[in-house]
Design a protein around this motif. Structure first.
Motif, PDB file in Angstrom:
ATOM      1  N   GLU A 110      -8.123 -30.193  19.824  1.00 48.26           N
ATOM      2  CA  GLU A 110      -7.412 -31.237  20.563  1.00 48.26           C
ATOM      3  C   GLU A 110      -6.860 -30.690  21.879  1.00 48.26           C
ATOM      4  N   ASN A 170      -7.758 -28.890  13.420  1.00 51.55           N
ATOM      5  CA  ASN A 170      -8.073 -29.782  14.550  1.00 51.55           C
ATOM      6  C   ASN A 170      -7.242 -29.526  15.801  1.00 51.55           C
ATOM      7  N   ILE A 181     -12.681 -31.577   9.869  1.00 50.90           N
ATOM      8  CA  ILE A 181     -11.996 -31.552  11.163  1.00 50.90           C
ATOM      9  C   ILE A 181     -12.238 -32.846  11.935  1.00 50.90           C
ATOM     10  N   GLN A 182     -11.168 -33.540  12.244  1.00 48.18           N
ATOM     11  CA  GLN A 182     -11.234 -34.760  13.039  1.00 48.18           C
ATOM     12  C   GLN A 182     -10.301 -34.614  14.230  1.00 48.18           C
ATOM     13  N   ILE A 183     -10.859 -34.696  15.427  1.00 47.61           N
ATOM     14  CA  ILE A 183     -10.079 -34.516  16.649  1.00 47.61           C
ATOM     15  C   ILE A 183      -9.675 -35.880  17.184  1.00 47.61           C
TER      16      ILE A 183
END
Length: 218
Positions: free
Chosen positions: A188, A184, A39-41
């Motif tokens: 966000e 994500n 998971i990359q926000i």
């Protein structure tokens, strides 16, 4: 005349500040928060939201254009993986011009409700705008690169255990949005809500104190 000039200068200044912030977030690790391995926000949409809420639609569009152009340039520099989709301005730039319109419209709509808190209006606009941004970006990718994108999504949803069958058409697009929000997308929206609420709360509190001070001076 002075008031109009001051308002214009204010909008130009905020457009410059948030555009610069968009570029900074796009080309440095500051634009991303890593949660675990998968998971990359991204935070790059947040300056567009705040510029729209504080200064209006035109500064929001300017900041959105800078955000989209930065995304396009970064994709051209990287040239690998999902960045290939963002080499097309319809994917990288157009959605970043559309979503501040959504933010502005929702904010204006809730501000029409008597006594409805502006901070809450901004938070709702930020949440909806972030979701709208996700839908428009993913929609553009789906329409233009569905033949390449759908297999990637099917692999992702099977890995997450969301579906065993191979999806296509509207089901595949719905799976794209669901997968994004489960990974994500939710975070966000949460980041946009928290940051927008903090900035607007500070902005309106400062404006209220200034207004009270002006009345005392009079």
């Amino acid at each position: 005349m002075e008031k109009n000039s001051s308002s214009l200068n204010y909008k130009i200044a905020l457009s410059g500040v948030f555009s610069a912030l968009s570029i900074l977030l796009a080309f440095t690790p500051l634009g991303y928060i890593q949660l675990g391995g998968a998971i990359q926000i991204t935070l790059m949409h947040v300056p567009v939201i705040i510029a729209t809420l504080l200064a209006g639609l035109v500064p929001g569009l300017v900041t959105g254009f800078v955000f989209g152009t930065s995304s396009l340039v970064k994709a051209l520099m990287t040239g690998a993986g999902s960045s290939l989709f963002f080499m097309n301005p319809v994917v990288s730039v157009l959605p970043r011009l559309l979503f501040p319109v959504a933010v502005w419209a929702i904010f204006a709509l809730f501000n029409c409700i008597p006594h409805f808190p502006k901070v809450l209006s901004g938070i709702i606009a930020a949440a909806f705008g972030t979701f709208f941004h996700t839908v428009v970006v993913m929609g553009a990718i789906f329409l233009l690169y569905g033949d390449k994108f759908i297999p990637m999504i099917n692999a992702a949803i099977k890995k997450l255990g969301l579906a065993a069958e191979t999806l296509s058409g509207f089901k595949a697009f719905a799976a794209v949005i669901a997968t994004t929000m489960i990974t994500n997308g939710f975070f966000e929206v949460l980041c946009a809500v928290i940051l927008t609420g903090a900035v607007l709360g500070t902005f309106y509190a400062a404006g209220s104190r200034k207004s009270k001070l002006s009345k005392l001076e009079e």
